[in-house]
Design a protein around this motif. Structure first.
Motif, PDB file in Angstrom:
ATOM      1  N   GLU A 216       0.666  -1.199   0.171  1.00  0.00           N
ATOM      2  CA  GLU A 216       0.051   0.020   0.050  1.00  0.00           C
ATOM      3  C   GLU A 216       0.878   1.209  -0.266  1.00  0.00           C
ATOM      4  O   GLU A 216       0.685   2.224  -0.628  1.00  0.00           O
ATOM      5  N   THR A 217       1.856   1.330   0.740  1.00  0.00           N
ATOM      6  CA  THR A 217       2.981   2.372   0.707  1.00  0.00           C
ATOM      7  C   THR A 217       3.475   2.766  -0.497  1.00  0.00           C
ATOM      8  O   THR A 217       3.740   3.532  -0.932  1.00  0.00           O
ATOM      9  N   ARG A 219       2.345   1.944  -3.384  1.00  0.00           N
ATOM     10  CA  ARG A 219       1.494   2.443  -4.345  1.00  0.00           C
ATOM     11  C   ARG A 219       1.297   3.858  -4.111  1.00  0.00           C
ATOM     12  O   ARG A 219       1.153   4.597  -4.877  1.00  0.00           O
ATOM     13  N   THR A 220       0.960   4.163  -2.835  1.00  0.00           N
ATOM     14  CA  THR A 220       0.338   5.412  -2.456  1.00  0.00           C
ATOM     15  C   THR A 220       1.209   6.482  -1.986  1.00  0.00           C
ATOM     16  O   THR A 220       0.922   7.722  -2.189  1.00  0.00           O
ATOM     17  N   GLN A 221       2.436   6.267  -1.915  1.00  0.00           N
ATOM     18  CA  GLN A 221       3.585   7.276  -1.669  1.00  0.00           C
ATOM     19  C   GLN A 221       4.919   6.986  -2.361  1.00  0.00           C
ATOM     20  O   GLN A 221       5.801   6.346  -1.983  1.00  0.00           O
ATOM     21  N   SER A 223       7.254   8.472  -3.619  1.00  0.00           N
ATOM     22  CA  SER A 223       8.560   9.255  -3.225  1.00  0.00           C
ATOM     23  C   SER A 223       9.030   8.428  -2.135  1.00  0.00           C
ATOM     24  O   SER A 223      10.159   8.832  -1.789  1.00  0.00           O
ATOM     25  N   THR A 224       8.620   7.585  -1.351  1.00  0.00           N
ATOM     26  CA  THR A 224       9.002   7.090  -0.045  1.00  0.00           C
ATOM     27  C   THR A 224      10.106   5.963  -0.665  1.00  0.00           C
ATOM     28  O   THR A 224       9.651   5.135  -1.319  1.00  0.00           O
ATOM     29  N   ILE A 229      10.529   2.459   3.874  1.00  0.00           N
ATOM     30  CA  ILE A 229       9.366   1.645   4.266  1.00  0.00           C
ATOM     31  C   ILE A 229       9.804   0.292   4.972  1.00  0.00           C
ATOM     32  O   ILE A 229       9.280  -0.066   6.201  1.00  0.00           O
ATOM     33  N   ASP A 232      10.232   1.291   8.663  1.00  0.00           N
ATOM     34  CA  ASP A 232       8.980   1.557   9.393  1.00  0.00           C
ATOM     35  C   ASP A 232       8.517   0.333   9.716  1.00  0.00           C
ATOM     36  O   ASP A 232       7.569   0.444  10.838  1.00  0.00           O
ATOM     37  N   ARG A 257       6.044  -1.148  -7.535  1.00  0.00           N
ATOM     38  CA  ARG A 257       5.766   0.328  -7.824  1.00  0.00           C
ATOM     39  C   ARG A 257       5.650   0.541  -9.073  1.00  0.00           C
ATOM     40  O   ARG A 257       4.828   1.519  -9.423  1.00  0.00           O
TER      41      ARG A 257
END
Length: 275
Positions: A216-217, A219-221, A223-224, A229, A232, A257
């Motif tokens: 999910e990260t 996909r939605t972020q 630039s991270t 990730i 975290d 991604r």
């Protein structure tokens, strides 16, 4: 609702999927209801790819009710034509009503003899009225059936629900010992709860939540960094996340991604088999 697309690997292919929170009076037995509807042009196929939640689903389609067992990995379904489904993502406390060992239906499903549920949901989903009203009435009918057919959670079932909530909400829980400490029980008790109410190991529950969140990260972020990730989510390093991602999804985080946009060869159509 929160985490609307978590677990769905390519959500842009699912423009009309609805996840509807369970009404309070059944929330101890159902996490949410999910309702996809699809209408795919002749000759086309829509492949829906998921990293499902580590739970079982009770799924109603036209003419059938099935208990879809706990998944050990990703899943997919290829859709054609027109159709719908109304599924309930079951809470752990609901499982003893159906099976004493959920592990017996891992990665498969069993038919459930519930013609009254099937008829009620089919009537609501095919009624000639606005689609949102159909969905709302289907959830109400489904909830009524649950109240009349599944007993309220026992104290042990509530403990299993609590365990599921802890794993889902707290990214710092990355070892079984962490869960045991939060629940004030032994590691062996955590393992027994997982076996009876989930049909999967505690470590599988943790890994599923971490990978769902990672996807999910990604996909939605965009630039991270993958390393951020990984940190975290409690992975030792970037390589550990990459290896687990590849082993489960046959893709690296970076390639996932890059490739999460809808495929141009597929028409819109939706029905994840679990939620």
């Amino acid at each position: 609702m929160e985490n609307e697309w978590r677990g769905i690997l390519y959500p842009t292919r699912l423009p009309t999927l609805h996840r509807i929170p369970a009404p309070p009076h059944v929330s101890g037995l159902v996490r949410w209801f999910w309702i996809p509807e699809w209408n795919i042009a002749d000759g086309l196929v829509s492949r829906q790819e998921l990293l499902p939640f580590a739970a079982s689903n009770l799924v109603v389609e036209a003419g059938s009710v099935a208990l879809v067992g706990p998944p050990t990995g990703p899943s997919f379904r290829e859709l054609t034509g027109q159709g719908w489904a109304v599924g309930a993502l079951l809470r752990p406390a609901a499982m003893p009503h159906f099976l004493t060992k959920p592990s017996t239906i891992r990665d498969t499903q069993m038919n459930i003899d519930a013609p009254d549920l099937c008829d009620a949901i089919s009537a609501e989903m095919t009624a000639p009225r606005e689609a949102q009203t159909n969905r709302s009435r289907a959830v109400a009918a489904y909830s009524a059936w649950i109240v009349n057919n599944i007993t309220l959670p026992t104290p042990a079932g509530i403990q299993a629900n609590t365990m599921a909530d802890l794993i889902d909400a707290d990214p710092s829980l990355i070892y079984v010992e962490h869960i045991a400490k939060q629940l004030h029980v032994s590691v062996r008790t955590v393992q027994r709860i997982a076996e009876k109410y989930f049909g999967l190991s505690p470590l599988t529950l943790i890994r599923r939540r971490r990978l769902q969140t990672a996807a999910e990260t990604l996909r939605t972020q965009p630039s991270t960094a993958v390393a951020a990730i990984a940190a975290d989510l409690g992975y030792a390093d970037h390589a550990h996340l990459t290896n687990e991602f590849r082993d489960t999804l046959d893709s690296t985080p970076s390639s996932y991604r890059r490739g999460h946009e809808p495929r141009t060869t597929q028409n819109s159509g939706q029905h994840p088999t679990s939620r």
